[in-house]
Design a protein around this motif. Structure first.
Motif, PDB file in Angstrom:
ATOM      1  N   LEU A   1       0.823  -1.211   0.000  1.00  0.00           N
ATOM      2  CA  LEU A   1       0.000   0.000   0.000  1.00  0.00           C
ATOM      3  C   LEU A   1       0.861   1.267   0.000  1.00  0.00           C
ATOM      4  O   LEU A   1       0.572   2.228  -0.726  1.00  0.00           O
ATOM      5  CB  LEU A   1      -0.924   0.003   1.218  1.00  0.00           C
ATOM      6  N   ASN A   2       1.901   1.275   0.815  1.00  0.00           N
ATOM      7  CA  ASN A   2       2.784   2.441   0.848  1.00  0.00           C
ATOM      8  C   ASN A   2       3.487   2.641  -0.484  1.00  0.00           C
ATOM      9  O   ASN A   2       3.720   3.774  -0.915  1.00  0.00           O
ATOM     10  CB  ASN A   2       3.824   2.293   1.963  1.00  0.00           C
ATOM     11  N   GLY A   3       3.822   1.514  -1.145  1.00  0.00           N
ATOM     12  CA  GLY A   3       4.446   1.612  -2.458  1.00  0.00           C
ATOM     13  C   GLY A   3       3.513   2.253  -3.472  1.00  0.00           C
ATOM     14  O   GLY A   3       3.916   3.124  -4.253  1.00  0.00           O
ATOM     15  N   VAL A   4       2.252   1.846  -3.435  1.00  0.00           N
ATOM     16  CA  VAL A   4       1.254   2.413  -4.361  1.00  0.00           C
ATOM     17  C   VAL A   4       1.050   3.894  -4.077  1.00  0.00           C
ATOM     18  O   VAL A   4       1.015   4.726  -4.997  1.00  0.00           O
ATOM     19  CB  VAL A   4      -0.083   1.652  -4.235  1.00  0.00           C
ATOM     20  N   LEU A   5       0.913   4.251  -2.798  1.00  0.00           N
ATOM     21  CA  LEU A   5       0.693   5.647  -2.430  1.00  0.00           C
ATOM     22  C   LEU A   5       1.898   6.514  -2.777  1.00  0.00           C
ATOM     23  O   LEU A   5       1.753   7.675  -3.159  1.00  0.00           O
ATOM     24  CB  LEU A   5       0.397   5.753  -0.924  1.00  0.00           C
ATOM     25  N   GLU A   6       3.085   5.947  -2.661  1.00  0.00           N
ATOM     26  CA  GLU A   6       4.302   6.695  -2.988  1.00  0.00           C
ATOM     27  C   GLU A   6       4.372   7.001  -4.473  1.00  0.00           C
ATOM     28  O   GLU A   6       4.788   8.086  -4.890  1.00  0.00           O
ATOM     29  CB  GLU A   6       5.533   5.896  -2.549  1.00  0.00           C
ATOM     30  N   VAL A   7       3.955   6.028  -5.290  1.00  0.00           N
ATOM     31  CA  VAL A   7       4.002   6.195  -6.746  1.00  0.00           C
ATOM     32  C   VAL A   7       2.864   7.098  -7.235  1.00  0.00           C
ATOM     33  O   VAL A   7       3.060   8.016  -8.030  1.00  0.00           O
ATOM     34  CB  VAL A   7       3.936   4.826  -7.453  1.00  0.00           C
ATOM     35  N   VAL A   8       1.650   6.813  -6.727  1.00  0.00           N
ATOM     36  CA  VAL A   8       0.471   7.567  -7.167  1.00  0.00           C
ATOM     37  C   VAL A   8       0.490   8.983  -6.596  1.00  0.00           C
ATOM     38  O   VAL A   8       0.227   9.959  -7.303  1.00  0.00           O
ATOM     39  CB  VAL A   8      -0.822   6.846  -6.745  1.00  0.00           C
ATOM     40  N   GLY A   9       0.787   9.082  -5.298  1.00  0.00           N
ATOM     41  CA  GLY A   9       0.846  10.388  -4.659  1.00  0.00           C
ATOM     42  C   GLY A   9      -0.454  10.747  -3.953  1.00  0.00           C
ATOM     43  O   GLY A   9      -1.546  10.438  -4.440  1.00  0.00           O
ATOM     44  N   GLU A  10      -0.323  11.385  -2.797  1.00  0.00           N
ATOM     45  CA  GLU A  10      -1.500  11.789  -2.029  1.00  0.00           C
ATOM     46  C   GLU A  10      -2.266  12.917  -2.721  1.00  0.00           C
ATOM     47  O   GLU A  10      -3.453  13.113  -2.490  1.00  0.00           O
ATOM     48  CB  GLU A  10      -1.084  12.226  -0.619  1.00  0.00           C
ATOM     49  N   ASP A  11      -1.564  13.676  -3.581  1.00  0.00           N
ATOM     50  CA  ASP A  11      -2.238  14.762  -4.310  1.00  0.00           C
ATOM     51  C   ASP A  11      -3.327  14.213  -5.227  1.00  0.00           C
ATOM     52  O   ASP A  11      -4.374  14.843  -5.416  1.00  0.00           O
ATOM     53  CB  ASP A  11      -1.224  15.545  -5.151  1.00  0.00           C
ATOM     54  N   VAL A  12      -3.071  13.029  -5.785  1.00  0.00           N
ATOM     55  CA  VAL A  12      -4.058  12.404  -6.666  1.00  0.00           C
ATOM     56  C   VAL A  12      -5.315  12.053  -5.874  1.00  0.00           C
ATOM     57  O   VAL A  12      -6.443  12.220  -6.355  1.00  0.00           O
ATOM     58  CB  VAL A  12      -3.480  11.138  -7.327  1.00  0.00           C
ATOM     59  N   LEU A  13      -5.118  11.568  -4.638  1.00  0.00           N
ATOM     60  CA  LEU A  13      -6.271  11.265  -3.786  1.00  0.00           C
ATOM     61  C   LEU A  13      -7.067  12.535  -3.498  1.00  0.00           C
ATOM     62  O   LEU A  13      -8.293  12.523  -3.487  1.00  0.00           O
ATOM     63  CB  LEU A  13      -5.806  10.633  -2.470  1.00  0.00           C
ATOM     64  N   GLY A  14      -6.354  13.623  -3.261  1.00  0.00           N
ATOM     65  CA  GLY A  14      -7.026  14.892  -2.999  1.00  0.00           C
ATOM     66  C   GLY A  14      -7.849  15.347  -4.179  1.00  0.00           C
ATOM     67  O   GLY A  14      -8.985  15.805  -4.027  1.00  0.00           O
ATOM     68  N   GLU A  15      -7.299  15.231  -5.388  1.00  0.00           N
ATOM     69  CA  GLU A  15      -8.026  15.620  -6.595  1.00  0.00           C
ATOM     70  C   GLU A  15      -9.254  14.733  -6.800  1.00  0.00           C
ATOM     71  O   GLU A  15     -10.311  15.195  -7.223  1.00  0.00           O
ATOM     72  CB  GLU A  15      -7.099  15.515  -7.805  1.00  0.00           C
ATOM     73  N   PHE A  16      -9.092  13.450  -6.474  1.00  0.00           N
ATOM     74  CA  PHE A  16     -10.211  12.511  -6.619  1.00  0.00           C
ATOM     75  C   PHE A  16     -11.367  12.910  -5.705  1.00  0.00           C
ATOM     76  O   PHE A  16     -12.537  12.881  -6.096  1.00  0.00           O
ATOM     77  CB  PHE A  16      -9.736  11.101  -6.290  1.00  0.00           C
TER      78      PHE A  16
ATOM     79  N   PRO B   1      -6.545   0.588   4.291  1.00  0.00           N
ATOM     80  CA  PRO B   1      -6.007   0.208   5.605  1.00  0.00           C
ATOM     81  C   PRO B   1      -4.595   0.727   5.848  1.00  0.00           C
ATOM     82  O   PRO B   1      -3.628  -0.027   5.973  1.00  0.00           O
ATOM     83  CB  PRO B   1      -6.040  -1.326   5.552  1.00  0.00           C
ATOM     84  N   ASN B   2      -4.478   2.045   5.911  1.00  0.00           N
ATOM     85  CA  ASN B   2      -3.183   2.686   6.061  1.00  0.00           C
ATOM     86  C   ASN B   2      -3.413   4.061   6.677  1.00  0.00           C
ATOM     87  O   ASN B   2      -4.426   4.699   6.416  1.00  0.00           O
ATOM     88  CB  ASN B   2      -2.528   2.813   4.674  1.00  0.00           C
ATOM     89  N   CYS B   3      -2.457   4.528   7.468  1.00  0.00           N
ATOM     90  CA  CYS B   3      -2.642   5.807   8.155  1.00  0.00           C
ATOM     91  C   CYS B   3      -2.742   6.979   7.169  1.00  0.00           C
ATOM     92  O   CYS B   3      -3.269   8.045   7.517  1.00  0.00           O
ATOM     93  CB  CYS B   3      -1.501   6.055   9.134  1.00  0.00           C
ATOM     94  N   ALA B   4      -2.253   6.792   5.947  1.00  0.00           N
ATOM     95  CA  ALA B   4      -2.323   7.858   4.946  1.00  0.00           C
ATOM     96  C   ALA B   4      -3.769   8.250   4.655  1.00  0.00           C
ATOM     97  O   ALA B   4      -4.047   9.409   4.314  1.00  0.00           O
ATOM     98  CB  ALA B   4      -1.634   7.428   3.658  1.00  0.00           C
ATOM     99  N   ALA B   5      -4.700   7.315   4.788  1.00  0.00           N
ATOM    100  CA  ALA B   5      -6.105   7.591   4.488  1.00  0.00           C
ATOM    101  C   ALA B   5      -6.659   8.671   5.407  1.00  0.00           C
ATOM    102  O   ALA B   5      -7.240   9.664   4.955  1.00  0.00           O
ATOM    103  CB  ALA B   5      -6.926   6.311   4.619  1.00  0.00           C
ATOM    104  N   SER B   6      -6.490   8.488   6.718  1.00  0.00           N
ATOM    105  CA  SER B   6      -7.012   9.481   7.663  1.00  0.00           C
ATOM    106  C   SER B   6      -6.255  10.800   7.548  1.00  0.00           C
ATOM    107  O   SER B   6      -6.825  11.874   7.754  1.00  0.00           O
ATOM    108  CB  SER B   6      -6.936   8.949   9.097  1.00  0.00           C
ATOM    109  N   ILE B   7      -4.969  10.739   7.208  1.00  0.00           N
ATOM    110  CA  ILE B   7      -4.173  11.956   7.035  1.00  0.00           C
ATOM    111  C   ILE B   7      -4.718  12.783   5.870  1.00  0.00           C
ATOM    112  O   ILE B   7      -4.911  13.995   5.976  1.00  0.00           O
ATOM    113  CB  ILE B   7      -2.687  11.617   6.795  1.00  0.00           C
ATOM    114  N   VAL B   8      -4.979  12.114   4.733  1.00  0.00           N
ATOM    115  CA  VAL B   8      -5.495  12.803   3.552  1.00  0.00           C
ATOM    116  C   VAL B   8      -6.851  13.427   3.839  1.00  0.00           C
ATOM    117  O   VAL B   8      -7.088  14.603   3.529  1.00  0.00           O
ATOM    118  CB  VAL B   8      -5.598  11.837   2.357  1.00  0.00           C
ATOM    119  N   VAL B   9      -7.758  12.657   4.438  1.00  0.00           N
ATOM    120  CA  VAL B   9      -9.104  13.161   4.727  1.00  0.00           C
ATOM    121  C   VAL B   9      -9.034  14.351   5.684  1.00  0.00           C
ATOM    122  O   VAL B   9      -9.701  15.367   5.478  1.00  0.00           O
ATOM    123  CB  VAL B   9      -9.985  12.044   5.315  1.00  0.00           C
TER     124      VAL B   9
END
Length: 293
Positions: free
Chosen positions: A187-202, A221-229
């Protein structure tokens, strides 16, 4: 190649950090479960299960602590049927994960933080009691404690020979930790490649669908989810309803531990789907009532 090595090192570092802190929670949980299995009498065991009627209230209060170690512990306890399904829901829904540290870092007013935490606690309690009531009506009462069944499914033979409850708790903890680490690494690998900015735009692309989108991201299932939200709410991209939907379902690694410890995949799918629907419904309720934290 150098860039790849940098990304890989960054992903590995975060994956180790995301996994290490749940180990004490898992170990203590398994140790308690083993003790219950080996040491308690039938009378004490019955008392534990009777006390489960108040479980959602306790679970919602415990789950609001700002990290997802308790959600991992709750998933393990439910897999052993030490707590009720409603208690598991209460913990998952109230779990704050990384929300509180982000809000504090962004200097969100204390009153606003307390209102959001209170909403998560109340919703966790309400939904937990409703789930337990539904289970009783459907006559789907949880079976008695059975930590030994977890051992049989994992073929760990941890009750053989010497070592007792300590050996068993260590083996279960190591097995679940390895599983969580491997999934977190991916999951961290995917988020690192895709980027949290993409989640924000989505999430901000269509305000009408932001509640559905925020809840979907929250299920990661990763802490990045709650951080982004949390960050998108602070920046004004998400409204109260979408923020609430995303944070209600952010159970973190608790979902990974659930999948690892409970081998009934249909139950796991139903729980995750129920968690998502709950988040979406309460998100829309907050919007309809004009709730502003």
């Amino acid at each position: 190649m150098e860039e790849f090595a940098h990304i890989a090192g960054h992903v590995l570092e975060h994956s180790v950090a995301d996994t290490l802190y749940i180990i004490p929670f898992l170990f203590v949980t398994y140790l308690v479960m083993e003790w219950l299995e080996h040491k308690t009498s039938g009378r004490t065991e019955a008392a534990v299960q009777r006390a489960g009627a108040a479980g959602p209230a306790v679970g919602a209060l415990v789950g609001v602590v700002p990290q997802c170690g308790f959600s991992a512990a709750a998933a393990t306890l439910w897999a052993g049927r030490v707590i009720t399904l409603g208690t598991l829901f209460a913990v998952f829904l109230s779990t704050s994960d990384e929300m509180l540290p982000i809000f504090i870092a962004e200097q969100v007013p204390v009153v606003v933080i307390l209102k959001i935490l209170a909403a998560k606690i109340v919703i966790g309690m309400v939904m937990g009691f409703l789930v337990d009531a539904g289970m009783r009506i459907a006559r789907r009462i949880d079976s008695p404690l059975h930590i030994h069944e977890l051992c049989e499914r994992d073929h760990c033979h941890c009750h053989d020979g010497e070592g007792g409850i300590l050996k068993s708790a260590i083996k279960h903890t190591l097995q679940v930790t390895l599983f969580v680490f491997l999934i977190t690494l991916v999951l961290n690998g995917v988020l690192e490649v895709v980027g949290e900015d993409v989640l924000g735009e989505f999430l901000s692309a269509n305000p009408a669908l932001s509640v559905f989108g925020a809840a979907l991201v929250g299920l990661v299932p990763n802490c990045a989810a709650s951080i982004v939200v949390a960050q998108l709410y602070v920046s004004g991209v998400l409204g109260s309803g979408a923020m609430l939907a995303g944070l209600l379902v952010s159970a973190g690694v608790g979902l990974l531990v659930l999948v690892r410890t409970n081998r009934h995949w249909k139950q796991n799918v139903a729980i995750i789907a129920g968690l998502y629907v709950t988040g979406v419904v309460w998100g829309f309720i907050a919007n309809a009532l004009g709730v502003v934290f």
